[in-house]
Design a protein around this motif. Structure first.
Motif, PDB file in Angstrom:
ATOM      1  N   TRP A  91       0.798  -1.220   0.000  1.00  0.00           N
ATOM      2  CA  TRP A  91       0.000   0.000   0.000  1.00  0.00           C
ATOM      3  C   TRP A  91       0.834   1.275   0.000  1.00  0.00           C
ATOM      4  CZ3 TRP A  91      -4.622   0.237  -1.714  1.00  0.00           C
ATOM      5  CH2 TRP A  91      -5.474  -0.861  -1.595  1.00  0.00           C
ATOM      6  N   PRO A  92       1.933   1.373   0.754  1.00  0.00           N
ATOM      7  CA  PRO A  92       2.747   2.592   0.669  1.00  0.00           C
ATOM      8  C   PRO A  92       3.267   2.852  -0.750  1.00  0.00           C
ATOM      9  CG  PRO A  92       3.306   1.368   2.649  1.00  0.00           C
ATOM     10  CD  PRO A  92       2.400   0.491   1.852  1.00  0.00           C
ATOM     11  N   LEU A  93       3.697   1.793  -1.436  1.00  0.00           N
ATOM     12  CA  LEU A  93       4.159   1.957  -2.813  1.00  0.00           C
ATOM     13  C   LEU A  93       2.995   2.360  -3.718  1.00  0.00           C
ATOM     14  CD1 LEU A  93       6.314   1.727  -5.006  1.00  0.00           C
ATOM     15  CD2 LEU A  93       5.836  -0.738  -5.122  1.00  0.00           C
ATOM     16  N   ALA A  94       1.840   1.758  -3.518  1.00  0.00           N
ATOM     17  CA  ALA A  94       0.660   2.097  -4.324  1.00  0.00           C
ATOM     18  C   ALA A  94       0.284   3.568  -4.132  1.00  0.00           C
ATOM     19  CB  ALA A  94      -0.506   1.191  -3.955  1.00  0.00           C
ATOM     20  N   LEU A  95       0.370   4.060  -2.898  1.00  0.00           N
ATOM     21  CA  LEU A  95       0.041   5.469  -2.628  1.00  0.00           C
ATOM     22  C   LEU A  95       1.050   6.404  -3.277  1.00  0.00           C
ATOM     23  CD1 LEU A  95      -1.095   5.246   1.113  1.00  0.00           C
ATOM     24  CD2 LEU A  95      -2.542   5.654  -0.908  1.00  0.00           C
ATOM     25  N   LEU A  96       2.331   6.030  -3.243  1.00  0.00           N
ATOM     26  CA  LEU A  96       3.346   6.847  -3.900  1.00  0.00           C
ATOM     27  C   LEU A  96       3.091   6.895  -5.404  1.00  0.00           C
ATOM     28  CD1 LEU A  96       6.000   8.471  -3.615  1.00  0.00           C
ATOM     29  CD2 LEU A  96       7.225   6.325  -4.034  1.00  0.00           C
ATOM     30  N   PHE A  97       2.755   5.755  -5.984  1.00  0.00           N
ATOM     31  CA  PHE A  97       2.447   5.711  -7.407  1.00  0.00           C
ATOM     32  C   PHE A  97       1.204   6.544  -7.723  1.00  0.00           C
ATOM     33  CE2 PHE A  97       0.187   3.724 -11.003  1.00  0.00           C
ATOM     34  CZ  PHE A  97       1.140   3.928 -11.999  1.00  0.00           C
ATOM     35  N   LEU A  98       0.204   6.472  -6.857  1.00  0.00           N
ATOM     36  CA  LEU A  98      -1.022   7.249  -7.052  1.00  0.00           C
ATOM     37  C   LEU A  98      -0.717   8.743  -7.008  1.00  0.00           C
ATOM     38  CD1 LEU A  98      -4.106   7.309  -7.368  1.00  0.00           C
ATOM     39  CD2 LEU A  98      -4.273   7.254  -4.862  1.00  0.00           C
TER      40      LEU A  98
END
Length: 392
Positions: A91-98
């Motif tokens: 999720w942290p990586l997904a949020l950074l990508f978002l």
């Protein structure tokens, strides 16, 4: 490189297991779409409201959209290997990508406040820099701290652009765009000097790359000096350093080259693309002497060096970090050829017996096709789990 033995088991959807996956995929999609929309803007004389002109939007998005995405994916993956400490995943990586993706999209939404567009665009690089600095410092891997001030400089370049767009500053767009482009070239100089000879020797039995100690010691400091002097009006010094760097990069390439690379596409795409850095510096020297246009020099850097190097690195890293053999099919080889062709066509725009827009369409079309072929082969690789069952 160290392979961390994860306790987690990968799922069938593994896009956010490691940094290269979402940012390589998103970067490749943006590479094709941004140029497609850019050609549309040119043909219709339209612009993107916030960015005031199509040219500003194009240069900003190719640097802070496409290029920064690939840099983020590479560094999040490399720092994990350099430090043996897990970088962002899940999720942290997904949020950074978002955060990165939202900055690309929000400018097209109606009634979006300018401050929100600027905030989303400016937030990504500081968050990325902090997420990389923590494992580097924790592991005392201080050699690779060089990437943190480079990212800070990227933030400054982006800040200058948005400061002018929001009427806080004059000339911020021109200075910020040049600074960002030159920082990408500096990054390729640093990373390319490490990985190209390494990949060449590892990928071809019996090949030994030559390194010239004086050039290796001087090339990064001289590039940094050239970068800062470009922010001044010292034309003669800029010309001298541009030609000096062209020679340095050419010598570097000569030391790495062997005829054996011609049979290994994952190597020749990197080496041939790196030659465009030497060409870019030479053309930039002629630009300062008002012999060639600045656009030609900049596109030798962007289409040739940045486009070719990112495509080649992404192709290799995506295979290696998903547990696959370092072998590519004809689809990817064709993508490599199309990318180099796009660079040659765009850098030769004033020499070809065609009108300006025709050359732009040809070069842009070749670029789009190259990235479309990459996506056709690598989308499933970037989404699916590793072949060896490890998490990453």
């Amino acid at each position: 490189m160290i392979q961390i033995q994860e306790k987690r088991s990968p799922h069938s959807f593994s896009l956010f297991n490691l940094g290269f996956r979402p940012f390589f995929l998103g970067g490749a999609v943006s590479a094709a779409m941004l140029i497609g929309f850019w050609l549309h803007l040119l043909s219709t004389s339209n612009s993107v409201n916030y960015y005031q002109s199509a040219y500003i939007w194009h240069s900003h998005e190719m640097l802070f959209g496409f290029a920064v995405a690939i840099i983020a994916g590479f560094l999040l993956t490399a720092v994990r290997n350099w430090t043996n400490i897990q970088t962002l995943y899940g999720w942290p990586l997904a949020l950074l990508f978002l955060l990165w993706a939202s900055a690309r999209v929000v400018v097209f939404l109606p009634e979006t406040p300018h401050w929100l567009i600027a905030l989303l665009n400016l937030s990504f690089i500081p968050v990325l820099a902090v997420s990389l600095a923590i494992p580097i410092i924790r592991s005392k891997n201080f050699r690779n701290l060089i990437f943190i001030p480079i990212l800070v400089a990227f933030f400054v370049a982006n800040l200058l652009i948005h400061a002018e767009l929001n009427q806080f500053l004059e000339n911020g767009v021109e200075i910020g765009t040049k600074l960002a482009l030159f920082l990408v070239i500096l990054l390729i100089t640093v990373i390319g000097g490490r990985v190209i000879p390494f990949f060449t020797e590892r990928g071809i039995n019996g090949v030994k790359c030559s390194k010239f100690n004086l050039i290796e010691k001087a090339i990064i400091p001289v590039t940094i000096a050239w970068l800062f002097i470009n922010l001044t009006a010292q034309t003669i010094l800029i010309v001298f350093l541009s030609f000096a760097l062209a020679i340095m990069h050419l010598c570097r390439s000569f030391g790495w080259y062997s005829h054996a690379i011609l049979s290994v596409p994952l190597i020749w795409i990197l080496q041939f693309s790196y030659l465009f850095i030497a060409l870019g510096f030479a053309l930039y020297g002629f630009t300062m002497l008002e012999i060639v246009s600045r656009s030609i020099a900049f596109h030798a850097f962007t289409v040739g060096a940045i486009g070719g190097m990112t495509l080649g690195m992404m192709a290799r890293v995506s295979l290696g970090h998903t547990g696959r053999k370092l072998a590519i099919n004809k689809l990817v080889i064709t993508a490599f050829v199309l990318m180099l062709a796009a660079a040659v066509v765009r850098s030769s725009i004033n020499l070809l017996p065609l009108d300006h827009m025709t050359v732009m369409y040809i070069s842009g079309g070749l670029w789009i096709c190259a990235w479309a072929l990459f996506l056709a082969r690598y989308t499933s690789i970037l989404i699916k789990p590793r072949k060896d069952g490890l998490y990453g």
